[in-house]
Write a protein that holds these residues in place. Structure first.
Motif, PDB file in Angstrom:
ATOM      1  N   LEU A  88       1.760 -14.149 -16.889  1.00  0.00           N
ATOM      2  CA  LEU A  88       0.851 -13.017 -16.983  1.00  0.00           C
ATOM      3  C   LEU A  88       1.630 -11.718 -17.141  1.00  0.00           C
ATOM      4  O   LEU A  88       2.609 -11.491 -16.419  1.00  0.00           O
ATOM      5  N   CYS A  89       1.197 -10.882 -18.074  1.00  0.00           N
ATOM      6  CA  CYS A  89       1.738  -9.535 -18.120  1.00  0.00           C
ATOM      7  C   CYS A  89       0.708  -8.615 -17.464  1.00  0.00           C
ATOM      8  O   CYS A  89      -0.489  -8.921 -17.440  1.00  0.00           O
ATOM      9  N   ALA A  90       1.178  -7.508 -16.910  1.00  0.00           N
ATOM     10  CA  ALA A  90       0.277  -6.601 -16.206  1.00  0.00           C
ATOM     11  C   ALA A  90       0.818  -5.181 -16.243  1.00  0.00           C
ATOM     12  O   ALA A  90       2.037  -4.964 -16.296  1.00  0.00           O
ATOM     13  N   VAL A  91      -0.100  -4.225 -16.223  1.00  0.00           N
ATOM     14  CA  VAL A  91       0.277  -2.819 -16.160  1.00  0.00           C
ATOM     15  C   VAL A  91      -0.506  -2.152 -15.049  1.00  0.00           C
ATOM     16  O   VAL A  91      -1.595  -2.617 -14.673  1.00  0.00           O
ATOM     17  N   ILE A  92       0.031  -1.069 -14.543  1.00  0.00           N
ATOM     18  CA  ILE A  92      -0.680  -0.288 -13.547  1.00  0.00           C
ATOM     19  C   ILE A  92      -1.612   0.665 -14.282  1.00  0.00           C
ATOM     20  O   ILE A  92      -1.192   1.400 -15.174  1.00  0.00           O
ATOM     21  N   SER A  93      -2.886   0.633 -13.902  1.00  0.00           N
ATOM     22  CA  SER A  93      -3.879   1.474 -14.560  1.00  0.00           C
ATOM     23  C   SER A  93      -4.198   2.672 -13.693  1.00  0.00           C
ATOM     24  O   SER A  93      -4.153   2.592 -12.474  1.00  0.00           O
ATOM     25  N   GLY A  94      -4.531   3.769 -14.309  1.00  0.00           N
ATOM     26  CA  GLY A  94      -4.948   4.930 -13.548  1.00  0.00           C
ATOM     27  C   GLY A  94      -3.770   5.796 -13.145  1.00  0.00           C
ATOM     28  O   GLY A  94      -2.678   5.670 -13.678  1.00  0.00           O
ATOM     29  N   SER A  95      -3.991   6.640 -12.186  1.00  0.00           N
ATOM     30  CA  SER A  95      -2.952   7.573 -11.765  1.00  0.00           C
ATOM     31  C   SER A  95      -1.825   6.837 -11.067  1.00  0.00           C
ATOM     32  O   SER A  95      -1.982   5.727 -10.586  1.00  0.00           O
TER      33      SER A  95
END
Lengths: 113, 112
Positions: A88-95
């Motif tokens: 799984l790839c993932a990114v931090i969303s938001g501030s």
């Protein structure tokens, strides 16, 4: 529409083969993470890439962050049955001060002995 | 050191019932996030707590709620269960945003 598009969705290969998994987006990210999840368990963080063009190696796994920080790839050399799992790839969303991870749909890898 | 502990590991409930899941983070971690994982939708963010405050919430109906205690342990509650709530519920803890996340093994909820 998925923020992160992973390909392929499924991969079944023989032990010893090489493979590459892709994680693509039209958005720019400050960092991107790769996880591996085995059946019945939670995802385990493999690596975080933060700089455009960055390459990180973890034994037989090579991770690359695209120059424009919109995409990433995971290359496995000489795959082994122990590499079987969901990637799984993932990114931090938001501030930057919140912990909301957005995941791709994942790539299921099966390595046959 | 102990990892993230989720209890129970497996749960079977009937439609209309409610359920409470528990998560004990790694010692020192103040951020706890919850995710729902299903074959069709993948991993989806439910909410995040930091120092007993909900900082972020995903796109889930109000039947899904959570809280965090002063010792950073967290619970999530789902009321009026529906068949579609059957999923693996994962909890992740961290020192905070920008640090790595450690996931628990999850609670497998089956609604019949």
């Amino acid at each position: 529409t998925q923020l992160l598009e992973q390909s392929p969705q499924f991969l079944s290969i023989q032990e010893g083969e090489n493979l590459t998994v892709y994680c693509n987006s039209s958005s720019v990210f400050s960092s991107l993470q790769w996880y591996r999840q085995e059946p019945g368990e939670g995802p385990v963080l493999l690596v975080t890439v933060v700089t455009g063009g960055e390459v990180k190696k973890l034994k037989r796994l090579t991770f690359q962050f695209g120059d424009a920080r919109k995409d990433s790839s995971l290359h496995i050399t000489a795959a082994q049955p122990g590499d079987t799992g969901l990637y799984l790839c993932a990114v931090i969303s938001g501030s930057s001060n919140t912990g909301k991870l957005i995941f791709g749909q994942g790539t299921t890898l099966q390595v046959k002995p | 050191k102990a990892g993230v502990t989720q209890t129970p590991r497996y749960l079977i409930k009937t439609r209309g019932q409610q359920v409470t899941l528990s998560c004990s983070p790694i010692s020192g971690h103040r951020s706890v996030s919850w995710y729902q994982q299903t074959p069709g939708q993948g991993l989806q963010f439910l909410f995040e707590y930091f120092s007993e405050t909900q900082r972020n919430k995903g796109n889930f109906p109000g039947r899904f709620s959570g809280r965090q205690f002063s010792n950073s342990r967290s619970e999530m509650n789902v009321s009026t269960l529906e068949l579609g709530d059957s999923a693996l519920y994962l909890c992740a803890s961290s020192f905070g945003a920008g640090y790595g996340y450690t996931f628990g093994s999850g609670t497998r909820l089956t609604v019949v």
